[in-house]
Design an enzyme around this catalytic site. Structure first.
Site, PDB file in Angstrom:
ATOM      1  N   GLU A 546     -80.607 117.515  94.155  1.00  0.00           N
ATOM      2  CA  GLU A 546     -80.110 118.704  93.463  1.00  0.00           C
ATOM      3  C   GLU A 546     -78.603 118.636  93.214  1.00  0.00           C
ATOM      4  OE1 GLU A 546     -81.494 122.097  95.654  1.00  0.00           O
ATOM      5  OE2 GLU A 546     -80.831 121.319  97.572  1.00  0.00           O
ATOM      6  N   ARG A 580     -76.746 129.512  88.261  1.00  0.00           N
ATOM      7  CA  ARG A 580     -78.160 129.874  88.085  1.00  0.00           C
ATOM      8  C   ARG A 580     -78.393 131.369  88.143  1.00  0.00           C
ATOM      9  NH1 ARG A 580     -80.938 127.240  93.434  1.00  0.00           N
ATOM     10  NH2 ARG A 580     -82.542 128.811  93.268  1.00  0.00           N
ATOM     11  N   CYS A 617     -89.635 120.298  92.651  1.00  0.00           N
ATOM     12  CA  CYS A 617     -90.090 121.563  93.231  1.00  0.00           C
ATOM     13  C   CYS A 617     -89.311 122.779  92.709  1.00  0.00           C
ATOM     14  CB  CYS A 617     -90.015 121.516  94.751  1.00  0.00           C
ATOM     15  SG  CYS A 617     -88.355 121.228  95.366  1.00  0.00           S
ATOM     16  N   HIS A 752    -109.592 139.444  61.909  1.00  0.00           N
ATOM     17  CA  HIS A 752    -109.107 138.067  61.892  1.00  0.00           C
ATOM     18  C   HIS A 752    -107.587 138.040  61.807  1.00  0.00           C
ATOM     19  CE1 HIS A 752    -110.203 139.560  57.918  1.00  0.00           C
ATOM     20  NE2 HIS A 752    -109.120 138.948  57.490  1.00  0.00           N
TER      21      HIS A 752
HETATM   22  C1  PEP Z   1     -84.019 124.021  93.599  1.00  0.00           C
HETATM   23  O1  PEP Z   1     -82.792 124.084  93.678  1.00  0.00           O
HETATM   24  O2  PEP Z   1     -84.628 123.698  92.538  1.00  0.00           O
HETATM   25  C2  PEP Z   1     -84.864 124.347  94.754  1.00  0.00           C
HETATM   26  C3  PEP Z   1     -86.153 124.143  94.749  1.00  0.00           C
HETATM   27  O3  PEP Z   1     -84.236 124.902  95.826  1.00  0.00           O
HETATM   28  P1  PEP Z   1     -83.779 126.445  95.891  1.00  0.00           P
HETATM   29  O4  PEP Z   1     -84.289 127.128  94.644  1.00  0.00           O
HETATM   30  O5  PEP Z   1     -84.354 127.014  97.130  1.00  0.00           O
HETATM   31  O6  PEP Z   1     -82.301 126.349  95.923  1.00  0.00           O
HETATM   32 MG    MG Z   2     -81.870 124.217  95.651  1.00  0.00          MG
END
Ligand code: PEP
Ligand code: MG
Length: 839
Positions: A546, A580, A617, A752
């Site tokens: 990451e 984010r 993930c 339709h």
């Molecule tokens: C991620 O950063 O994509 C991750 C799975 O970890 P988290 O969202 O818990 O930071």
């Molecule tokens: Mg993370």
């Protein structure tokens, strides 16, 4: 006569806490009195009070007048004029703007007759939830403080004074440590509130004149100033209530210490929780048996609270337009995170609609669960393990029941939240052991503590950081809290004898961090037998990919690390330099951006060259849209929130790995994210499903109206995986239906549409138990509905061919009889295929 300065407010967000505190700061240099008048609404504010300034609701372009009177008014006037001209208009440069939900919204046809009250909002976790509104007050006194008796006016006043003194000192210390302007600005805004003369006066008055204890005085002042801010019309100012609450919470903390922390009242019935914002720990504290929906004003989709909501399958909305300030606690409500609205005052129409909606979602999930029973393979046999992301042992069982091939990410930090001290080694061991037991022999990847960032843990006493996501987070914390880390390692090693456990390290940026971790793991592993306990000697140790730098040093990492898991949430934020949790830059964090996809490709190829496994993930894995790219990358595993497991597995079975690799090659050639998205859209549009199958033929229906009948067929398209956007398909059908009725007589209707919200051209058939009015040409009610949905991009001839043949054949009594007379789906399908030459 006071001296005056006239100006127009040029701040896009109006005068909120930050500009107000800058203005207030300047007033402190003079002895004169300052009054700021908002000429639009006549509000007059003491400019030495940030709260009063903010509450005067000064918005962009408002005409304002600053009046100055006193011994140094000449000097103050000159200084203020310069400030208002030069610095004031730039106070706000970094405020993100968030787009409200689109204006083109209209209710689905079957809801238009409803008298329910509703607010538009942005869906953050899909689903429909029904329950009573519970407002989670971001600020409320813990019970111990709420029932406290005043010790006497003088003592309580002293408590307030000392608390304010300590708070101001702490904030000053924090401010000195803030390296960036933005962070310093926030602390400065808090400082301004803490030393605000009106805030102080209100606290002192509450204890001396009203006779309250200090805790109640803080609560009353918080309510007073929050009300004042909420009474303004600016959404930005409504959000400033959080600053007031934050300062009040900190003040209580200074006065009462530990006793000031409170936990939420337990939920006792199905509930929709409404909150300005929630921390992950506040969400975890809510009883999920009763939590049916969340409405948060805090925007964003990859912040941890939203991730948790999705992982628990809690329908979640953010930014409900116009709801701020409404008191709707206790009302029965629906969170509709499918179309994005919160509704109360549900009438019979709304109740029936939402019962159908819940049924639609249940049936789709049941179908997906059936499809997810087998192994995770593409149609041409390429395996891809679909694992579950969990945050407690209980979720592991749900993940496996949903068809997961194991646990791909156990976020253990959630076990550490909502507590005064970390869970003991024994508690952790029990939780990990239970997760392995629930996974029944399937691999369980347990991530060691990932605290910090937006998951601070109070007992770690971390210093305030200006950029917590770039600060002391994940593995970086372990050497500072070695005993805590060793306890978790021991718990994991002890649990490892109960199943295939793997350890995963978060936020790794250097190989040294892995080496340090491995040393600790080995030391603890060697010590376990001495304590008379059991643990595996070797537990695989993986690394979260990451932090982008490690993608360029994978050869080194592969020699010392057993496996990798891409954390796309953080990898995106660090690679594209876009927070984010900041909606203002969410458009930048596009997983389709060419650089990011190339990074993923390089990482997967490098890891495979060295014979190691790599999974993903992050939230990117949850989207069926991106799945072909993840297959094309050749990942070994993806891990998604439990509610998405079945859907992803079913979608995987429809994909061919060779098509996916071709797609990836084409997408990697796209110079922009937009072009990559177009390429991906074209891929999704090519589907070879037959136009109709037995599952699309519904032999019995209780629908009472034309709208319900159309909804029922389209909902079945959704259940059968023909569309993910059933409401868009309905809208397309009604666009035609509102111009002319498709009831062509003989008790038959053929609605339709053309819509690219369909995955493939699809025909659905519905036989109604009770005929419904359709406005047919012969005035007869309809008992059979044949709905034809074609993709916009299908050739025009397809539409004409099927539609005109259907219309022609329906003129014949024998064909009508074959469809209308009671029979089973198989023979109805036969009749359609033969007569319309579909096969
Ligand atoms: C991620 O950063 O994509 C991750 C799975 O970890 P988290 O969202 O818990 O930071
Ligand atoms: Mg993370």
């Amino acid at each position: 006569m006071p001296l005056e300065i006239r100006f127009n407010c040029q701040l896009a967000g109006g005068v909120h806490a930050r500009p107000a505190s800058a203005l207030e700061e300047l007033t402190a240099r003079f002895r004169s009195e300052f009054s700021l008048v908002n000429e639009r609404n006549g509000c007059r504010a003491n400019a030495r009070s940030v709260l009063a300034l903010v509450a005067s609701d000064i918005r962009l372009d408002d005409a304002c007048r600053l009046e100055i009177a006193g011994p140094d008014e000449q000097e103050a006037h000159a200084e203020m004029a310069r400030f208002l001209r030069e610095r004031f208009p730039c106070c706000d440069n970094d405020i993100p703007t968030v787009q409200p939900p689109g204006e083109e919204f209209s209710l689905p046809p079957d809801l238009r007759e409803s008298t329910m009250t509703y607010w538009r909002a942005t869906p953050a976790a899909a689903g429909i939830g029904l329950g009573r509104i519970v407002e989670i007050e971001p600020f409320e006194l813990p019970e111990t403080l709420a029932n406290m008796r005043p010790l006497g006016a003088e003592q309580e006043r002293r408590r307030i004074e000392e608390g304010l003194y300590a708070l101001n000192a702490a904030l000053a210390e924090q401010a000195a440590r803030m390296p960036s302007d933005a962070a310093a600005g926030i602390v400065a805004a808090h400082q301004a509130i803490a030393r605000d003369p009106e805030f102080r006066a209100s606290l002192i008055e509450a204890v001396t004149a009203v006779g309250l204890c200090a805790a109640r005085a803080v609560a009353e002042s918080e309510a007073h100033f929050s009300r004042m801010l909420m009474a303004t019309s600016s959404e930005l100012l409504h959000q400033r209530v959080l600053d007031v609450q934050d300062v009040c919470r900190q003040l209580l903390d200074k006065i009462y210490g530990e006793a000031a922390r409170r936990s939420e009242a337990p939920l006792t019935e199905d509930a929709i929780c409404l909150a300005e914002s929630l921390t992950p720990s506040q969400l975890l504290a809510l009883d999920r048996r009763y939590l049916k929906g969340l409405v948060l004003f805090q925007p964003g989709t990859t912040s941890h609270v939203h991730i948790l909501a999705r992982s628990f399958g809690i329908p979640t909305l953010t930014r409900a337009v116009g709801l701020t300030g409404r008191r709707i606690a206790g009302e029965l409500a629906v969170v509709d995170a499918e179309i994005g609205l919160l509704a109360t005052n549900l009438d019979e129409t709304a109740r029936r609609y939402y019962a159908m909606e819940q049924d639609r979602l249940r049936r789709r999930q049941a179908r997906l669960l059936r499809l997810a029973e087998g192994p995770g393979d593409t149609s041409d046999g390429q395996p891809l393990q679909i694992a579950a992301n969990i945050s407690s042992a209980d979720e592991a069982a749900c993940g496996v029941a949903a068809g997961a091939d194991g646990v791909g990410l156990f976020r253990t930090e959630m076990l550490f939240m909502n507590r005064d001290r970390p869970p003991s080694e024994g508690e952790q061991f029990e939780e990990y052991r239970r997760a392995l037991y629930a996974a029944a022999g399937k691999p369980v990847i347990i991530r060691t503590l990932d605290a910090g960032g937006d998951k601070p843990l109070p007992f770690l006493n971390q210093p305030v950081e200006a950029n917590p996501f770039l600060g002391c987070r994940g593995v970086r914390l372990y050497p500072r809290h070695e005993a805590l880390f060793r306890a978790q390692v021991r718990a994991l090693l002890r649990a490892s004898v109960f199943g295939p456990l793997k350890m995963l390290a978060p936020m790794v940026s250097h190989l040294d961090e892995v080496r340090w971790m491995r040393r600790i793991v080995e030391e603890e592993s060697a010590r376990i037998p001495e304590t008379g306990q059991q643990g595996k000697r070797h537990v695989p140790l993986g690394v979260m990919l990451e932090v982008p730098s490690i993608a360029f040093a994978l050869d080194h990492f592969c020699r010392e690390v057993d496996f990798f898991s891409i954390g796309s949430n953080d990898l995106l934020q660090y690679f594209l330099a876009a927070d984010r949790a900041n909606p203002g830059v969410s458009g930048i964090s596009d997983p389709l951006s060419p650089g990011f996809l190339r990074l993923l490709k390089k990482a997967v190829d490098d890891v495979h060259t060295h014979g190691k496994r790599i999974g993903l993930c992050g939230e990117m894995a949850i989207s069926v849209r991106y799945l072909p790219l993840l297959v094309g990358l050749g990942l070994d595993e993806i891990s998604v929130a439990v509610p998405a497991v079945a859907e992803i597995k079913a979608a995987l079975a429809r994909l061919s790995s060779s098509d996916c690799s071709e797609l990836l090659t084409a997408v990697l050639r796209s110079p922009t994210a937009r072009e990559a998205a177009e390429c991906l859209d074209r891929f999704h549009q090519q589907s070879c499903d037959p136009i109709v199958d037995e599952n699309l033929i519904l032999m019995s229906s209780g629908s009472r109206t034309k709208a319900e009948a159309i909804k029922e067929i389209v909902d079945n398209f959704f259940v059968q995986g023909r569309t993910d956007r059933p409401r868009d398909v309905e809208v397309a059908i009604w666009q035609r239906e509102s111009v002319y009725s498709t009831g062509l007589g003989y008790g038959i209707a053929i609605p339709h549409c053309k819509s690219d919200s369909l995955r493939a051209d699809t025909m659905g058939l519905l036989r109604l138990d009770q005929p419904v009015d359709w406005g047919s040409v012969d005035g007869q009610p309809v008992k059979l509905v044949i709905l034809l949905g074609l993709r916009e991009s299908s050739p025009k001839e397809t539409h004409m061919r099927i539609f005109s043949r259907l219309a022609r054949r329906l003129m014949h009594e024998d064909f009508r009889a074959r469809l209308i007379e009671p029979c089973d789906p198989a023979s109805t399908l036969n009749a359609l295929q033969e007569e319309l030459e579909l096969a």
